[in-house]
Scaffold this motif. Structure first.
Motif, short mmCIF file in Angstrom:
data_model
loop_
_atom_site.label_atom_id
_atom_site.label_comp_id
_atom_site.label_asym_id
_atom_site.label_seq_id
_atom_site.Cartn_x
_atom_site.Cartn_y
_atom_site.Cartn_z
N GLN A 56 -30.48 38.88 21.18
CA GLN A 56 -30.74 38.78 19.55
C GLN A 56 -30.11 37.44 19.40
N GLY A 57 -30.44 36.71 18.51
CA GLY A 57 -29.99 35.61 17.72
C GLY A 57 -30.02 34.24 18.70
N GLN A 58 -30.50 34.46 19.94
CA GLN A 58 -30.83 33.38 20.91
C GLN A 58 -31.88 32.31 20.68
N HIS A 59 -31.37 30.99 21.05
CA HIS A 59 -32.59 30.10 20.72
C HIS A 59 -33.31 29.92 22.13
N ILE A 60 -34.57 29.86 22.30
CA ILE A 60 -35.51 30.22 23.35
C ILE A 60 -36.61 28.79 23.34
N LEU A 61 -36.54 28.38 24.38
CA LEU A 61 -37.67 27.09 24.62
C LEU A 61 -38.58 27.73 25.74
N VAL A 62 -39.81 27.67 25.42
CA VAL A 62 -40.88 28.17 26.59
C VAL A 62 -41.64 26.84 26.70
N ILE A 63 -41.64 26.51 27.89
CA ILE A 63 -42.39 25.21 28.25
C ILE A 63 -43.65 25.48 29.12
N TRP A 64 -44.80 25.10 28.60
CA TRP A 64 -46.14 25.37 29.40
C TRP A 64 -46.79 24.14 29.63
N SER A 65 -48.06 24.38 30.53
CA SER A 65 -48.54 23.29 31.29
C SER A 65 -50.05 23.68 31.41
N GLY A 66 -50.62 22.65 31.79
CA GLY A 66 -52.06 22.65 32.26
C GLY A 66 -52.94 23.62 31.49
N ILE A 67 -53.57 24.62 32.18
CA ILE A 67 -54.80 25.47 31.67
C ILE A 67 -54.24 26.57 30.97
N THR A 68 -52.78 26.88 30.55
CA THR A 68 -52.52 27.95 30.04
C THR A 68 -53.16 28.17 28.77
N PRO A 69 -53.90 29.61 28.65
CA PRO A 69 -54.62 29.76 27.51
C PRO A 69 -53.87 30.05 26.17
N PRO A 70 -54.29 29.67 25.20
CA PRO A 70 -53.52 29.67 23.90
C PRO A 70 -53.28 30.97 23.42
N LYS A 71 -54.00 31.92 23.87
CA LYS A 71 -53.77 33.49 23.61
C LYS A 71 -52.70 33.88 24.53
N LYS A 72 -52.39 33.66 25.54
CA LYS A 72 -51.14 33.90 26.42
C LYS A 72 -50.14 33.36 25.81
N ILE A 73 -50.04 32.04 25.49
CA ILE A 73 -48.95 31.52 24.72
C ILE A 73 -48.38 32.32 23.44
#
Length: 229
Positions: free
Chosen positions: A9-26
């Protein structure tokens, strides 16, 4: 994504994606993380190619998750690792996943560990990630056997027939010996057949005589020879 269970709770999270990751998955990952960090937390998403352009302040994130979303994997360059180290809080945690190998752009785990150390990371744990932990319940669900059933077989006359989307090789087998269909040429703009006056600068028919719509263009042997002086 298994690592979302370690988000607090309360954390700042960064998710880095690349390539062909489907938008729905993100979107699914962001929703899952938002439920973990609550209203006081922050979940940011960046494409690896735009990570440095985003100009996040130093020590912005408690957790960075990179290359964790199937079906795409990210090979982390020194520039990416250095930027992650810059925006990660001193007590923060980064979890990376990338394919291991010894050919092309791939590298064995020990090479990744070396790159992490050069980028300023400490307390590094290296291990092969179980790909099953990256799959959610829908990914692990077994397909309905009926959906895998092939429609290939025989028709009422007893002759072999192939289904519409045949993948078993029957369609190719039946096509052998058949006469190839006559090739026809069509105009993308609808006027190429009228002659050069109606053709654009990039038209593949430039220099050819007019022809009937759908007619295969063929030049005579005389037309194929240059002018004789």
């Amino acid at each position: 994504m298994a690592e979302t269970g370690e988000v607090k709770q309360g954390q700042h999270i960064l998710v880095i994606w690349s390539g062909i990751t489907p938008p729905k998955k993100i979107e699914e990952i962001v929703i899952q993380l938002n439920s973990s960090v609550g209203s006081t937390g922050v979940v940011a998403v960046e494409n690896e190619e735009r990570l440095k352009l985003s100009s996040h302040p130093e020590s912005s994130f408690d957790v960075v998750l990179s290359g964790m979303m199937l079906p795409s994997f990210l090979v982390h360059s020194l520039d990416i690792l250095a930027e992650i180290a810059r925006i990660l809080k001193p007590s923060g945690k980064v979890t990376l996943a990338e394919p291991a190998g010894t050919s092309g752009d791939l590298r064995p785990p020990e090479k990744l560990v070396s790159a992490l150390k050069l980028s300023g990371f400490v307390d590094i744990f290296s291990g092969y990630l179980d790909s099953d932990t990256l799959l959610d319940e829908e990914d692990l669900r077994k397909p309905d056997p009926a959906s895998l059933k092939s429609d290939c077989g025989t028709n009422k006359a007893g002759k072999k027939k192939a289904c519409k989307n045949c993948t078993c090789g029957l369609a190719e087998e039946l096509d052998q010996g058949k006469k190839p269909e006559k090739e026809t040429l069509t105009s993308s703009c609808g006027s190429c057949y009228l002659g050069d006056a109606f053709r654009c600068a990039s038209c593949p028919y430039l220099g050819m005589p007019p022809f009937k719509p759908g007619e295969k263009v063929a030049l005579t042997s005389r037309q194929l020879k240059g002018d004789v002086y």
